[in-house]
Each structure stands twice: as structure tokens, then as C-alpha cells.
Design a protein around this motif. Structure first.
Motif, mmCIF file in Angstrom:
data_model
loop_
_atom_site.group_PDB
_atom_site.id
_atom_site.type_symbol
_atom_site.label_atom_id
_atom_site.label_comp_id
_atom_site.label_asym_id
_atom_site.label_seq_id
_atom_site.Cartn_x
_atom_site.Cartn_y
_atom_site.Cartn_z
ATOM 1 N N ASP A 135 -0.749 10.059 -0.241
ATOM 2 C CA ASP A 135 0.163 9.247 0.567
ATOM 3 C C ASP A 135 -0.698 8.465 1.554
ATOM 4 N N VAL A 136 -0.806 7.174 1.305
ATOM 5 C CA VAL A 136 -1.697 6.330 2.101
ATOM 6 C C VAL A 136 -0.879 5.666 3.210
ATOM 7 N N GLY A 137 -1.258 5.922 4.448
ATOM 8 C CA GLY A 137 -0.454 5.485 5.588
ATOM 9 C C GLY A 137 0.699 6.467 5.751
ATOM 10 N N THR A 138 0.316 7.732 5.944
ATOM 11 C CA THR A 138 1.325 8.804 5.880
ATOM 12 C C THR A 138 2.245 8.812 7.102
ATOM 13 N N GLY A 139 1.798 8.219 8.227
ATOM 14 C CA GLY A 139 2.644 8.162 9.428
ATOM 15 C C GLY A 139 3.078 9.560 9.855
ATOM 16 N N GLY A 151 7.355 19.833 -5.345
ATOM 17 C CA GLY A 151 6.586 20.536 -6.369
ATOM 18 C C GLY A 151 5.202 20.002 -6.660
ATOM 19 N N ALA A 152 4.770 18.932 -5.975
ATOM 20 C CA ALA A 152 3.414 18.427 -6.208
ATOM 21 C C ALA A 152 2.410 19.534 -5.882
ATOM 22 N N ALA A 153 1.339 19.603 -6.686
ATOM 23 C CA ALA A 153 0.388 20.704 -6.526
ATOM 24 C C ALA A 153 -0.604 20.431 -5.399
ATOM 25 N N ASN A 154 -1.073 19.203 -5.318
ATOM 26 C CA ASN A 154 -2.031 18.818 -4.278
ATOM 27 C C ASN A 154 -1.526 17.554 -3.622
ATOM 28 N N VAL A 155 -1.388 17.589 -2.318
ATOM 29 C CA VAL A 155 -0.918 16.399 -1.617
ATOM 30 C C VAL A 155 -1.893 16.063 -0.500
ATOM 31 N N ILE A 156 -2.321 14.820 -0.486
ATOM 32 C CA ILE A 156 -3.221 14.325 0.552
ATOM 33 C C ILE A 156 -2.465 13.257 1.330
ATOM 34 N N GLY A 157 -2.504 13.338 2.658
ATOM 35 C CA GLY A 157 -1.912 12.305 3.486
ATOM 36 C C GLY A 157 -3.003 11.706 4.345
ATOM 37 N N ILE A 158 -3.184 10.374 4.263
ATOM 38 C CA ILE A 158 -4.197 9.766 5.130
ATOM 39 C C ILE A 158 -3.572 8.663 5.973
ATOM 40 N N LEU A 182 -4.124 16.688 5.437
ATOM 41 C CA LEU A 182 -4.024 15.476 6.268
ATOM 42 C C LEU A 182 -5.404 15.027 6.726
ATOM 43 N N GLN A 183 -5.632 13.725 6.640
ATOM 44 C CA GLN A 183 -6.941 13.195 7.010
ATOM 45 C C GLN A 183 -6.774 11.909 7.802
ATOM 46 N N VAL A 184 -7.572 11.789 8.873
ATOM 47 C CA VAL A 184 -7.641 10.506 9.565
ATOM 48 C C VAL A 184 -8.621 9.637 8.782
ATOM 49 N N GLY A 185 -8.211 8.445 8.417
ATOM 50 C CA GLY A 185 -9.146 7.578 7.701
ATOM 51 C C GLY A 185 -8.494 6.269 7.315
ATOM 52 N N LEU A 198 0.183 7.697 -6.290
ATOM 53 C CA LEU A 198 -0.167 7.191 -4.968
ATOM 54 C C LEU A 198 1.085 6.583 -4.356
ATOM 55 N N MET A 199 1.313 6.916 -3.081
ATOM 56 C CA MET A 199 2.420 6.300 -2.355
ATOM 57 C C MET A 199 1.819 5.479 -1.232
ATOM 58 N N ALA A 200 2.269 4.252 -1.091
ATOM 59 C CA ALA A 200 1.754 3.406 -0.023
ATOM 60 C C ALA A 200 2.909 2.582 0.526
ATOM 61 N N ASN A 201 3.409 3.032 1.660
ATOM 62 C CA ASN A 201 4.466 2.280 2.347
ATOM 63 C C ASN A 201 3.793 1.563 3.505
ATOM 64 N N LEU A 202 3.282 0.376 3.219
ATOM 65 C CA LEU A 202 2.430 -0.341 4.180
ATOM 66 C C LEU A 202 3.077 -1.678 4.518
ATOM 67 N N THR A 203 2.324 -2.759 4.301
ATOM 68 C CA THR A 203 2.910 -4.098 4.476
ATOM 69 C C THR A 203 2.502 -4.919 3.248
ATOM 70 N N GLY A 204 3.208 -5.999 3.024
ATOM 71 C CA GLY A 204 2.874 -6.853 1.891
ATOM 72 C C GLY A 204 1.434 -7.326 1.955
ATOM 73 N N ALA A 205 1.013 -7.783 3.133
ATOM 74 C CA ALA A 205 -0.343 -8.317 3.278
ATOM 75 C C ALA A 205 -1.394 -7.248 2.981
#
Ligand code: SAH
Length: 261
Positions: A135-139, A151-158, A182-185, A198-205
Motif C-alpha cells: 500500500d503506497v501512500g498508506t496514510g 486475508g493477505a499474507a504479507n502487507v507492507i504500508g509505506i 509499516l515503513q517511512v519512505g 499494489l494499492m496507490a491512492n495518490l494523485t493523478g500527477a
């Protein structure tokens, strides 16, 4: 409550037994290895038959049974959904709700934004069991926590915002069954993750400029759920992720969410 059918179990069928059954309102006979199971329309009729047959065939083992009709239960209840009464939810096993606790904070992702809701809906279209999800931009961590609980086995939030990661950490504590790394990056520096999703709820740009990095975090056969962009940005976003194709698309007002493969 499961519906039951009144029946008699009879071991070792004597001669003339079947003929005697014609005196009763029998609906079906199941001939099994260790005897017959005889079904009746009503309990009264079953009980009348039990008395009559016992008198006629003394010593015969005749046992009344109420046979649960599993199919009937399944047929009549398959459409049953969870119901909520105040804070209590009563749910059938196939519709158990997933509750995510998120502390409202300055960080994005309480679930009240359209794009978060769209991502949560897209997530539920997939079978996450056993998958590696990033999850990129996990907020607030809402999507990552949900993926874990689904049920996901491994979840990373950055997230590149330390405050976001500390609020995500707090929320992780409020959802003790969730497991999220969880990771700062900055996503642009993130190491390859080979994620199935991959999940990315970011901005269009940002989706457009970071498309290559986002793809590198994803396994070549994986999926990407993208949101945070608007209908008028759709072409540019999809172009940036070419040749991936749209598997699912949803829109809420001007906000879009796509699942690419
Ligand atoms: N995933 C949550 C929050 C989305 S808001 C939800 O769906 O509700 C977008 C988040 O992306 C913010 O927390 C922001 O800090 C983070 N973000 C923005 N640019 C980033 C970058 N370059 N690298 C990592 N995270 C970034």
C-alpha cells in the motif's frame, strides 16, 4: 432454524413391510445399507405409522427421526445478510462483516473520502488470501489494515510522511488482528517488492510520474489498484501504465479507481 422432515428409520426390512406402508402417507423412502429411512408429510402421520407398524411387526427396530433438510436451509437462507442492531451485528457465516477501527486524525484515510471507499470496494473484488500486498501512500493505514484483515499474507504500508506512519501505527494497534509492515519512505526510493497487489491512492500527477516505480514494486502478473485521480486525468494515468489493462473501474463523482492487470 433448520427445517426437519419427519421420518422413521427401520433396520432389516421384513417381508410384507413395504405393502403395509401403503396404509400411511409416505412421501419418500431412502433405501440405505443398514435399513430404510421412510419420510412422511407430517409428524402426526409419522407417529401414527410408528404405532401401527410396531403393532404389526413386533420386535422390529423402528426409530422416529427428524431429518434436517440442509438443502432447504441453504436454499432459503443463502440470500440472508448480516443485520445491524445498534452496535451489534448478527451475521451468517458467509457474510461476516470486517470492521476496521481508524482513529480520526489529521492524516488522510478515515474512509470518508470517495477514493478510499472506491479502493476498499475494489479490494473486495479480489481474493487476497495468501497474497503479498503493498500500500503506497498508506496514510492512516486503512487500506493496508483492510487487506490484512481480508486475508493477505504479507502487507507492507509505506508513506513518506512520518506523521502518517505514526498514525497508521496507532491504527494498527486498534486492529490487533491485522499484520502490516509499516515503513517511512518515498515510493520513488522503495525497493522492489514483487507484490501480487499494489494499492496507490495518490494523485493523478504522482501516478503518472511514478508509474514505472509503481510497476516495479509489483509482480509482472500482479494487479494495481489506483485511485486519487479524476475522470479528466484518466487517459494520462492509463497511458502511463500502458500496456496494463483495466480489469475493473469505478467512479464516485469526479473520482476514479481502476484495477489494472
Ligand atoms: N491510502 C490512504 C491514504 C491516501 S492519501 C487512503 O486510501 O485513504 C495519500 C498518501 O500518500 C498520503 O498519506 C501521503 O503522505 C502519501 N504520499 C504522497 N506522496 C508520496 C510519496 N512520494 N511516497 C510515499 N507516500 C506518498
Amino acid at each position: 432454524m433448520v427445517r426437519t422432515w419427519p421420518a422413521l428409520d427401520v433396520r432389516s426390512i421384513p417381508d410384507l413391510f413395504e405393502a403395509s406402508l401403503t396404509d400411511y402417507d409416505v412421501t419418500a423412502i431412502n433405501e440405505g445399507e443398514d435399513g430404510w429411512r421412510i419420510f412422511f408429510h407430517t409428524t402426526q402421520e409419522r407417529d401414527r405409522a410408528a404405532v401401527g407398524l410396531r403393532a404389526e411387526f413386533s420386535g422390529l427396530a423402528i426409530e422416529p427421526v427428524d431429518v434436517p433438510d440442509e438443502d432447504w436451509a441453504a436454499r432459503s437462507q443463502a440470500s440472508l445478510r448480516a443485520i445491524q442492531i445498534g452496535r451489534v451485528i448478527v451475521a451468517p457465516p458467509w457474510d461476516t462483516p470486517v470492521t476496521i477501527v481508524v482513529q480520526p486524525s489529521m492524516g488522510f484515510g478515515t474512509g470518508h473520502h470517495a477514493t478510499t471507499r472506491l479502493c476498499l470496494a475494489a479490494l473486495q473484488q479480489l481474493d487476497l488470501r495468501g497474497l503479498t500486498v503493498i500500500d503506497v501512500g498508506t496514510g492512516s493505514g486503512v487500506l493496508a489494515i483492510t487487506a490484512s484483515l481480508l486475508g493477505a499474507a504479507n502487507v507492507i504500508g509505506i508513506d513518506d510522511d512520518e506523521d502518517a506512519i505514526s498514525s497508521a501505527r496507532e491504527n494498527l494497534g486498534l486492529n490487533p488482528r491485522a499484520r502490516v509492515n509499516l515503513q517511512v519512505g518515498d515510493l520513488r526510493q522503495a525497493a522492489s517488492a514483487n507484490a501480487d497487489l499494489l494499492m496507490a491512492n495518490l494523485t493523478g500527477a504522482l501516478l503518472v510520474t511514478a508509474a514505472d516505480q509503481l510497476r516495479q514494486l509489483t509482480d509482472s502478473r500482479g494487479r494495481l489498484i489506483l485511485s486519487g485521480f479524476m475522470a479528466r486525468e484518466e487517459r494520462d494515468v492509463l497511458h502511463a501504465f500502458h500496456p496494463l489493462t483495466v480489469e475493473h473501474r469505478a467512479q464516485e463523482e469526479e473520482w476514479l479507481c481502476v484495477t489494472l492487470r
